[in-house]
Design a protein around this motif. Structure first.
Motif, PDB file in Angstrom:
ATOM      1  N   GLY A  24       6.938 -29.058 -31.232  1.00 45.76           N
ATOM      2  CA  GLY A  24       6.420 -27.734 -30.913  1.00 45.76           C
ATOM      3  C   GLY A  24       6.694 -27.339 -29.469  1.00 45.76           C
TER       4      GLY A  24
ATOM      5  N   ILE B 184      10.471 -26.491 -29.001  1.00 43.00           N
ATOM      6  CA  ILE B 184      10.945 -25.206 -29.542  1.00 43.00           C
ATOM      7  C   ILE B 184      10.085 -24.034 -29.059  1.00 43.00           C
ATOM      8  CG2 ILE B 184      11.901 -26.360 -31.575  1.00 43.00           C
ATOM      9  CD1 ILE B 184       9.543 -25.338 -33.194  1.00 43.00           C
ATOM     10  N   GLY B 185       9.067 -24.322 -28.245  1.00 38.31           N
ATOM     11  CA  GLY B 185       8.244 -23.257 -27.690  1.00 38.31           C
ATOM     12  C   GLY B 185       7.118 -22.765 -28.567  1.00 38.31           C
ATOM     13  N   HIS B 186       6.712 -23.543 -29.571  1.00 43.93           N
ATOM     14  CA  HIS B 186       5.601 -23.152 -30.462  1.00 43.93           C
ATOM     15  C   HIS B 186       4.634 -24.326 -30.633  1.00 43.93           C
ATOM     16  CE1 HIS B 186       7.396 -19.311 -31.596  1.00 43.93           C
ATOM     17  NE2 HIS B 186       8.558 -19.947 -31.759  1.00 43.93           N
ATOM     18  N   PRO B 187       4.011 -24.769 -29.539  1.00 43.89           N
ATOM     19  CA  PRO B 187       3.117 -25.934 -29.640  1.00 43.89           C
ATOM     20  C   PRO B 187       1.870 -25.674 -30.478  1.00 43.89           C
ATOM     21  CG  PRO B 187       2.924 -24.900 -27.487  1.00 43.89           C
ATOM     22  CD  PRO B 187       4.070 -24.236 -28.164  1.00 43.89           C
ATOM     23  N   VAL B 188       1.372 -24.424 -30.476  1.00 48.59           N
ATOM     24  CA  VAL B 188       0.157 -24.137 -31.234  1.00 48.59           C
ATOM     25  C   VAL B 188       0.414 -24.247 -32.731  1.00 48.59           C
ATOM     26  CG1 VAL B 188      -1.591 -22.401 -31.771  1.00 48.59           C
ATOM     27  CG2 VAL B 188      -0.771 -22.667 -29.417  1.00 48.59           C
ATOM     28  N   TYR B 189       1.470 -23.573 -33.191  1.00 49.20           N
ATOM     29  CA  TYR B 189       1.783 -23.602 -34.621  1.00 49.20           C
ATOM     30  C   TYR B 189       2.092 -25.023 -35.094  1.00 49.20           C
ATOM     31  CZ  TYR B 189       2.208 -18.542 -34.079  1.00 49.20           C
ATOM     32  OH  TYR B 189       1.957 -17.219 -33.811  1.00 49.20           O
ATOM     33  N   LEU B 190       2.931 -25.721 -34.344  1.00 52.51           N
ATOM     34  CA  LEU B 190       3.292 -27.081 -34.733  1.00 52.51           C
ATOM     35  C   LEU B 190       2.109 -28.026 -34.572  1.00 52.51           C
ATOM     36  CD1 LEU B 190       6.087 -28.070 -35.779  1.00 52.51           C
ATOM     37  CD2 LEU B 190       6.130 -25.817 -34.716  1.00 52.51           C
TER      38      LEU B 190
END
Length: 234
Positions: A54, A57-63
């Protein structure tokens, strides 16, 4: 009112499930002291990998959310398998262990424990399903072969048109480990229809078995109990 009733029943069920999980964990930990560390390690590992991806790819919250869900799933799977292994380990070698496994094979199977037994407490259990008749023997491999042959001959009088499979529980050549009995049975080809299974069960039930013909007490057989002369209880 209906919603309140449903909510209260759900709340009452949750403590029961949590208590059951806690009890299963305690029982598993006795045979597998590292189960807690392993399950926790799996959860942390899965969550860590997803979080790392996450951030990359710049999406730590979603991942992170996805990782949390997958971590719980992985922990449940690992814990379930280790609990099952621990349970089989405790059952291994215990009289009647195979009967306990047969009782949990699944829907579509009718199990009759101890259809044949000798004075040494070698025993044969029977299960009937779409695959036909499965005789599961536990005890001395040489002695149970005699029991199996006698039981097949006895059944052949009433169900000669039904396929019969036999399983000897054990770790030797030609034997099936206790933990693999269920999967072995489920892999057998299904050759009978529902009505044929019912008819086979009815004929076998009419033939009678050890448990219905002998006034044996329920529960495990006492160690000091002597069998009648003749070897087999019929």
């Amino acid at each position: 009112m209906a919603r309140k009733a449903n909510t209260s029943s759900a709340d009452a069920a949750n403590p029961g499930r949590l208590k059951q999980i806690a009890l299963t964990y305690k029982m598993t930990r006795k045979a597998d002291p590292k189960v807690g560390l392993v399950v926790a390690g799996v959860g942390i590992g899965v969550l860590g990998v997803l979080l790392a991806i996450g951030f990359l790819i710049g999406h730590p919250v979603y991942l992170g959310i996805l990782g949390f869900v997958l971590a719980l799933l992985a922990m449940a799977i690992v814990f379930g398998r280790r609990a099952e292994t621990a349970a089989f380990g405790q059952m291994e070698g215990q009289p009647g262990a195979a009967a306990a496994v047969l009782q949990n094979v699944g829907r579509g199977w009718t199990t009759t424990p101890a259809v044949a037994m000798n004075r040494n407490q070698d025993v044969v259990h029977r299960a009937v399903g779409r695959a036909g008749i499965v005789l599961v023997a536990e005890g001395n491999p040489n002695r149970v072969k005699t029991l199996l042959a006698a039981e097949k001959k006895r059944m052949n009088r009433v169900v000669m048109d039904v396929p019969v499979h036999d399983i000897i529980v054990g770790d030797g050549d030609g034997q099936v480990p206790l933990k693999k009995v269920r999967t072995t049975m489920l892999k057998l080809p299904r050759v009978l229809s529902g009505p044929q299974v019912t008819a086979a069960n009815d004929r076998l039930r009419a033939m009678g078995d050890l448990m219905s013909n002998m006034p044996l007490p329920k529960g495990p057989m006492p160690k000091g109990m002597r069998m009648p002369r003749g070897g087999k209880m019929r």
